[in-house]
Structure formats: C-alpha cells, structure tokens
Design an enzyme around this catalytic site. Structure first.
Site, mmCIF file in Angstrom:
data_model
loop_
_atom_site.group_PDB
_atom_site.id
_atom_site.type_symbol
_atom_site.label_atom_id
_atom_site.label_comp_id
_atom_site.label_asym_id
_atom_site.label_seq_id
_atom_site.Cartn_x
_atom_site.Cartn_y
_atom_site.Cartn_z
ATOM 1 C CB SER A 87 2.334 6.040 11.672
ATOM 2 O OG SER A 87 1.745 4.783 11.510
ATOM 3 C CG HIS A 138 8.012 4.753 7.671
ATOM 4 N ND1 HIS A 138 6.920 4.094 8.182
ATOM 5 C CD2 HIS A 138 7.711 5.034 6.384
ATOM 6 C CE1 HIS A 138 6.003 3.974 7.235
ATOM 7 N NE2 HIS A 138 6.454 4.537 6.135
ATOM 8 C CG HIS A 408 -4.065 3.787 9.644
ATOM 9 N ND1 HIS A 408 -3.205 4.820 9.915
ATOM 10 C CD2 HIS A 408 -3.349 2.889 8.923
ATOM 11 C CE1 HIS A 408 -2.014 4.561 9.396
ATOM 12 N NE2 HIS A 408 -2.081 3.394 8.779
#
Ligand SMILES: [Zn+2]
Length: 502
Positions: A87, A138, A408
């Site tokens: 991410s 995050h 992922h």
C-alpha cells in the site's frame, strides 16, 4: 423520402463524430478545472471484492453506476518485489506520480521526499482532508501527508502528518499520538493530541462529538489502532466511513478555493488478508455508501471530480473456486462478526464447535475441519493469525469463495470517475497516471507530461513488456492513448492532441 432519410443518417453520423471530437478536446484542453477532488481508495479492492459486495447487497453498487471507468496497473519500482506492490508504494504512486519501493511513504527509490497532491493542493490554498478506517498513520493516508523511508515508523509519521496541518483528519491510530504512560506507543513523551489542540484542532473521539463540529480544523480518533470492521462496528459510538466522509465534505466545502479529500476503505484489505469473505463484503458495502455521499455532493455542482480506485488487489479473491462451478454466498451471510477481530479471539481448542455454531452458523463441522482447527492452534506461537486464517479458510471452502494468496496480487484494479475530466480515467492507465490526471483536472499543472509510463514503449518499463508494435502512427494502442491527449514516446517526448499532426 429515401433521399431525405440517407441525408438524415449522414447528418447524424457527422454530428456524432463532431460531438465525439469535441468531447476529446474537452478533456484535453477546454474543460474548466475541477475545484474539488474526492479520491476514494478501497485498499486491496479488486474486481472480485466488488462482485462479492454486489452479491451480498443483492443489487447494483453505487460504484457500478459510473459511466467512466478503466483499469489500473499497480506494480512498484522494487527490485525485490517487482510485480506486487504494497500500500505504501502504490499510495505513493497515486499521491505523487512516482513509482517507488515497497514500504516507501512518499519518498522515491533514493529515499528522497516527493511532493504529494495534498501538499500541492494546500499550496494553491485548497482545504485538505484524510479519512480512513485504518490508523491515520497507516500507509495509505500517510503517503498524502508524510514522507518516510519506512511505513512502520508510525510515531514519526504521526508528527509529520500533524505538521502538515491537514484540515480534517478522521480515522484510527490514537496510539501513535500519545505517550506510553497514557496507553499509547510514543517513546518521546510527546502528546500530539494536546499539541493539536494548541494548533487549533477540535479533537473528537466518538460519533456524537464528531457530528457536533461544523467548521475549523478537525482531528477525530475513534480507536487506538484501526477502526472496527463494519460488521463489528458499534454504530452509536463509532462513525461509519460514510458518516466521516459526509462530515469531511461539510467542513472542507466551506473553503472558497476548493478542497482535496482522500477517503480510504482500509479494512477491505485486512479482511482479504485473513480470507474473511463476509468482512470483505460488508466493508466494500460501507465503502460504497461513502462513495454515494460524495456523488450526492458532486451531483449538480459540475466542479467536483470523484475518483474511486484501489491501491492493489488483496488475496486473489475469486467468486467460485476449488474446481467447482458454483458459489454459496448464503454461507458467508450467516457470519455474525469478523473472523480476525472477534471470532478468532473467542476460539479456544475446547470451544471450536460452539463458536462455529454461534458466530458462523456452522452446525455440522466435520472431523477433518476440527483437526485442521486444532492444528492451527499448535501453529499459533509461530504464526499469530494461524487460527483466524484456518477458520476463514474453512468458511471460504464451504462457500466456494476462492483465494490464491494471503498477500497482495499484481492484477489490475478498477478505477471510475465522475465530474470534470472523468473521461480521462478510462481505458487502461498506470497508478502514476492517477496523480497526473488529478493535477491536470485541478488545473494545478497545465504543462504536466502525461503518460510517461502508460504511454511509453514499454508498459512495464522494468519488465520490458512491449505495449506498442510497429509504426507509431498506425498503432492502435497509440490511438487509444491519444484520446487522453497525452502520449509520449520512449524519449519522453510528449505528443499532445494539439501537435499530433506536426
Ligand atoms: Zn495489505
């Protein structure tokens, strides 16, 4: 009559051709800039996640209604993990237009900070906001308002985010803003919440407090760490993603210069890592409701661009799996809470049958499934999520919900857009193009070179996969990219619509 009819047909064709042509030019040159941009990122939300959400809802999603949509490639610039992004790298690509290594928070491969769309919007006097269901520190929210070589440095990222003076910050992660003796994770004894109040922020910690704030700088923490999965959320205390989105838009839209807002559905990814299909579906639907709030705002205004995309796909989720032509959503629908946060914490080696019955509606656990669960408990010391993963895999197998990974994947993700410049978010683009298109849409940089990656000779430069074959002029792919008014060749020379005949 026949003559008139054929004349009429020719006229219709000519008019539609002209309309199509002017459409192209509207995107490239003539459209007035978008005053506001609302960017939605469904963390880990691939096509399987959307389909699952739609099946759960039993009706079309708001996200299904976008006229303009396309696909996005997500690979990072990371020699060790070439094809699959995290991410941080994907968020950096979207926020800055720069490909970087996994774990980078808006720094390039040389660990040098790169300016983000939020910072640029701030410089132009726009209000800014970050809304998320994860910790505000995050990766996905952090890439817009922090720069760090390591996504795990969340205490430092918290300071960086605060220093950015973002107008609205809503989400979780209070633990990185308060010192250890107050139950936080900070080692430096700083209380960033006290500091935020001195900077003029109103700080809120539950839904009612949040709803009362109507202007000024707003900082909302509703959990020490991530917010709850939608299916575990206490609606009296914790705002939904839609509640937070609505509040952010209400406050930010008071700025006469417009605003930039990023909204993240961050726990779609977490649920997919666990293989918890029900939690994925419920969080996709919560995300979809937040998208609806933004569309309702953008409708009739004609000055607000709403973009919905994902940073990457998580889990390799498929509707159907295990070699069977079927899917049984009714099994997932019986699940009462998230597996990772609630059900796994209730499970002990002695109550497996009871918990499966009470929380998952599974009354006929087989001996084989029982053995798998007991083995997972033995693994727990080595792998803390072993019990949750096994529980989720048993449910997924029964529901025929397929998964290829607990990490992922590198498959394309969806993108859709509404409002000024929405037409540009069509076809296949790269995640770095999202930044460039947002810049162009907001009129922040008219000279930006488009398509430096997606329009270049190699679609995946580090992998040398050819996008264009043969002569450029006769190339279909080139023509496809021309409609965005932004194609460059390998030397980075830009072919815009205005000079395509030169
Ligand atoms: Zn993830």
């Amino acid at each position: 009559m026949k003559k008139f009819l054929s004349f009429f047909i020719v006229l219709v064709i000519a008019v539609s051709f002209l309309a199509a042509t002017s459409h192209i030019y509207t995107v490239a040159e003539a459209a007035p800039p978008a005053k506001n941009v609302i960017l939605f990122i469904g963390d880990g939300m691939g096509y399987g996640h959307l389909t699952l959400g739609r099946i759960f809802k039993g009706n079309a999603l708001t996200m299904d209604g976008f006229t303009y949509n396309g696909t996005v490639s997500t690979y990072p610039n990371d020699p060790a993990e070439k094809w699959v992004t995290d991410s941080a790298a994907a968020g950096t690509a979207i926020a800055t237009g720069v490909k970087t290594y996994n774990a980078a928070i808006s720094v390039d491969v040389n660990k040098k900070p790169v300016e983000t769309i939020l910072e640029i919007a701030q410089k132009k006097g726009k209000a800014t906001g970050l809304v998320t269901t994860t910790r505000i520190t995050h990766a996905t929210p952090a890439v817009f308002a922090a720069h760090n070589a390591d996504r795990n440095a969340e205490n430092k990222i918290a300071v960086d985010i605060l220093n950015h003076k973002v107008d609205v910050l809503l989400g979780g992660g209070k633990q990185h803003f308060i010192p250890k003796e107050q139950g936080g994770k900070r080692e430096d004894d700083r209380n960033l919440i006290t500091e935020a109040k001195k900077m003029g922020y109103t700080v809120v910690e539950n839904k009612d407090e949040m709803l009362k704030v109507t202007e000024g700088k707003l900082l909302g923490f509703f959990k020490m760490s991530h917010l709850s999965y939608e299916m575990d959320r206490d609606p009296k205390r914790e705002p939904s993603l839609a509640d937070m989105t609505k509040k952010a838009i209400e406050i930010l839209s008071k700025d006469k210069d417009g605003f930039f807002l990023m909204v993240e559905g961050g726990r779609i990814d977490h649920a997919a890592h666990t293989h918890d299909g029900a939690a994925v579906a419920r969080d996709v639907l919560a995300f979809d409701e937040a998208v609806k709030i933004a569309l309702d705002f953008a409708k009739d205004r004609k000055n607000t661009l709403v973009i919905v995309t994902a940073d990457h796909e998580t889990g390799g989720l498929s509707i159907g799996g295990y070699g069977q032509y079927n899917f049984k959503p009714e099994i997932l629908k019986r699940q009462k809470n998230s597996i990772a946060d609630v059900i796994a914490s209730k499970l002990t080696p002695d109550n497996i049958k009871q918990v499966f019955s009470q929380y998952l509606g599974i009354e006929d656990l087989t001996i084989d499934e029982m053995i798998l669960m007991l083995n997972a408990f033995k693994e727990k010391d080595k792998n803390p999520s072993a019990v949750a993963n096994m529980c989720a895999d048993i449910v997924s197998r029964r529901a025929l919900l397929g998964w290829t990974s607990t990490a992922h994947t590198g498959t394309d993700v969806p993108i859709m857009a509404y409002g000024p410049y929405a037409e540009a978010f069509t076809g296949h683009i790269d995640n770095t193009d999202i930044f460039k298109l947002m810049m162009q849409a907001m009129g922040l940089d008219k000279n930006i070179k488009m398509g430096s990656l997606s329009g270049s000779l190699f679609l995946y430069p580090s992998h040398r996969i050819k996008l264009f074959w043969g002569k450029k002029e006769s190339n279909e792919a080139l023509t496809l990219h021309l409609h965005k008014g932004c194609v460059s060749d390998t030397d980075g020379q830009t072919y815009s619509l205005s000079n395509k005949n030169k």
